[in-house]
Design a protein around this motif. Structure first.
Motif, mmCIF file in Angstrom:
data_model
loop_
_atom_site.group_PDB
_atom_site.id
_atom_site.type_symbol
_atom_site.label_atom_id
_atom_site.label_comp_id
_atom_site.label_asym_id
_atom_site.label_seq_id
_atom_site.Cartn_x
_atom_site.Cartn_y
_atom_site.Cartn_z
ATOM 1 N N TRP A 299 32.878 24.749 -53.871
ATOM 2 C CA TRP A 299 32.668 23.339 -54.187
ATOM 3 C C TRP A 299 31.923 23.201 -55.515
ATOM 4 O O TRP A 299 30.914 23.855 -55.741
ATOM 5 C CB TRP A 299 31.873 22.637 -53.089
ATOM 6 C CG TRP A 299 32.672 22.383 -51.835
ATOM 7 C CD1 TRP A 299 32.524 23.000 -50.631
ATOM 8 C CD2 TRP A 299 33.740 21.446 -51.688
ATOM 9 N NE1 TRP A 299 33.441 22.510 -49.732
ATOM 10 C CE2 TRP A 299 34.193 21.551 -50.349
ATOM 11 C CE3 TRP A 299 34.357 20.535 -52.546
ATOM 12 C CZ2 TRP A 299 35.246 20.778 -49.847
ATOM 13 C CZ3 TRP A 299 35.403 19.759 -52.060
ATOM 14 C CH2 TRP A 299 35.841 19.879 -50.729
ATOM 15 N N ARG B 185 31.847 15.849 -55.003
ATOM 16 C CA ARG B 185 32.265 17.241 -55.069
ATOM 17 C C ARG B 185 33.764 17.369 -55.349
ATOM 18 O O ARG B 185 34.560 16.481 -55.052
ATOM 19 C CB ARG B 185 31.897 17.970 -53.786
ATOM 20 C CG ARG B 185 32.609 17.465 -52.541
ATOM 21 C CD ARG B 185 32.099 18.187 -51.302
ATOM 22 N NE ARG B 185 32.909 17.850 -50.134
ATOM 23 C CZ ARG B 185 32.760 18.419 -48.955
ATOM 24 N NH1 ARG B 185 31.813 19.321 -48.772
ATOM 25 N NH2 ARG B 185 33.540 18.087 -47.939
ATOM 26 N N ALA C 265 30.344 22.352 -41.853
ATOM 27 C CA ALA C 265 29.526 22.116 -43.040
ATOM 28 C C ALA C 265 28.742 23.368 -43.396
ATOM 29 O O ALA C 265 28.216 24.065 -42.525
ATOM 30 C CB ALA C 265 28.566 20.957 -42.790
ATOM 31 N N ASP D 258 28.793 23.800 -50.562
ATOM 32 C CA ASP D 258 28.815 22.701 -49.584
ATOM 33 C C ASP D 258 27.415 22.543 -49.024
ATOM 34 O O ASP D 258 26.982 23.282 -48.149
ATOM 35 C CB ASP D 258 29.817 23.016 -48.478
ATOM 36 C CG ASP D 258 29.931 21.875 -47.458
ATOM 37 O OD1 ASP D 258 29.317 20.823 -47.696
ATOM 38 O OD2 ASP D 258 30.638 22.052 -46.451
#
Length: 299
Positions: free
Chosen positions: A186, A193, A291, A297
């Motif tokens: 990311w 993002r 996540a 991230d």
């Protein structure tokens, strides 16, 4: 302190959080098929041999062979092997070779943004002009495909300092411009993002064949060797993405296509062990992971 882009942090390969691709595969493979159109008598373009004064008919016609002949032969090969593709599309192709784009649409291939034409670089444009370039290319794809593209590869992989910001602001979810990793990362932009999906600068026919002058057999061997070494590496549990970058005016030549068939058949034979997908499939899978799984991230 050295200047930095600030788009992502350093993430060492060891110690990353392991995960799997679809059906537990550790290696995802996608084809990036570049469909490009060039201005006649001006602008940029790969060269078979050093060009003379414009109009450079030899090199223009050599590139045009890809759209007229080579791309159709490549589609036949992809159909034969059951390979999907991410089509990296110059939006000028809609006016120049609409039947070719329609053939990829009929296959269900992903259409990703690749600027207006590879006769230009977006990196040299003022921000407003670069924004207009992205908007024009995006609008053309949305108009013809019924939905805007989610991914972008800049012509000549040329970026300004604000390109990732402009892409995110235009609604893009992933970029193929950054070849700094073997797995998605990311990136930070001023609009949120943006996923950097690995796009090859080694297993790529332009630097291999045009730049290094590798032969057809050597390029095919490169694909096979890269694939086999990655299969060995992913045994440690860390997933990878292998992209294969193709340009029809190069690999669509009959003698090169013959060797490419051998290499892609080798990859296709491992379907089930590896995940043969499109770049957008990598994006969708990354979005569905817990996540903190993908580097960068922080959610």
């Amino acid at each position: 302190m050295l200047p930095t882009h600030g788009r992502y942090d350093y993430h060492p390969w060891p110690g990353r959080r392991p995960y799997a691709w679809k059906d537990g595969a550790r290696l995802a493979v996608y084809l990036g098929v570049n469909l490009e159109h060039f201005a006649f008598g001006e602008g940029l373009g790969a060269e078979l041999a050093p060009g003379g004064p414009q109009p450079d008919v030899m090199n223009f016609a050599w590139r045009d062979y890809g759209n007229r002949v080579g791309a159709w032969r490549l589609i036949g090969l992809l159909d034969e092997l059951g390979f999907p593709a991410t089509v990296l599309l110059n939006s000028a192709m809609y006016d120049y070779a609409p039947a070719l784009v329609a053939a990829h649409r009929a296959r269900g291939d992903e259409i990703a943004g690749h600027g207006r034409t590879n006769s230009e670089r977006q990196s040299v444009l003022p921000e407003a002009e670069e924004r207009a370039l992205v908007a024009e290319s995006t609008a053309a794809i949305a108009r013809h495909e019924g939905t805007p593209p989610r991914g972008w590869l800049s012509p000549w992989i040329a970026e300004s300092r604000t390109t990732p910001d402009l892409l995110a602001e235009a609604g893009y979810a992933y970029t193929l411009n950054w070849c700094a990793d073997d797995a998605p990362v990311w990136m930070r932009t001023r609009a949120g993002r943006l996923l950097a999906i690995p796009y090859p600068q080694e297993v790529n026919d332009i630097p291999a064949i045009v730049g290094r002058k590798d032969g057809a057999e050597q390029f095919a061997d490169m694909i096979v060797d890269d694939f086999e070494e990655r299969l060995r590496q992913v045994e440690d549990g860390m997933p990878q993405v292998m992209g294969i970058a193709l340009h029809p005016y190069l690999v669509g030549q009959p003698y090169r296509l013959r060797h490419l068939r051998r290499a892609l058949a080798h990859v296709a034979a491992r379907r089930g062990t590896v995940w043969i997908t499109i770049a957008g499939g990598v994006l969708d899978h990354a979005l569905a992971l817990p996540a903190g799984t993908i580097p960068g991230d922080d959610a």
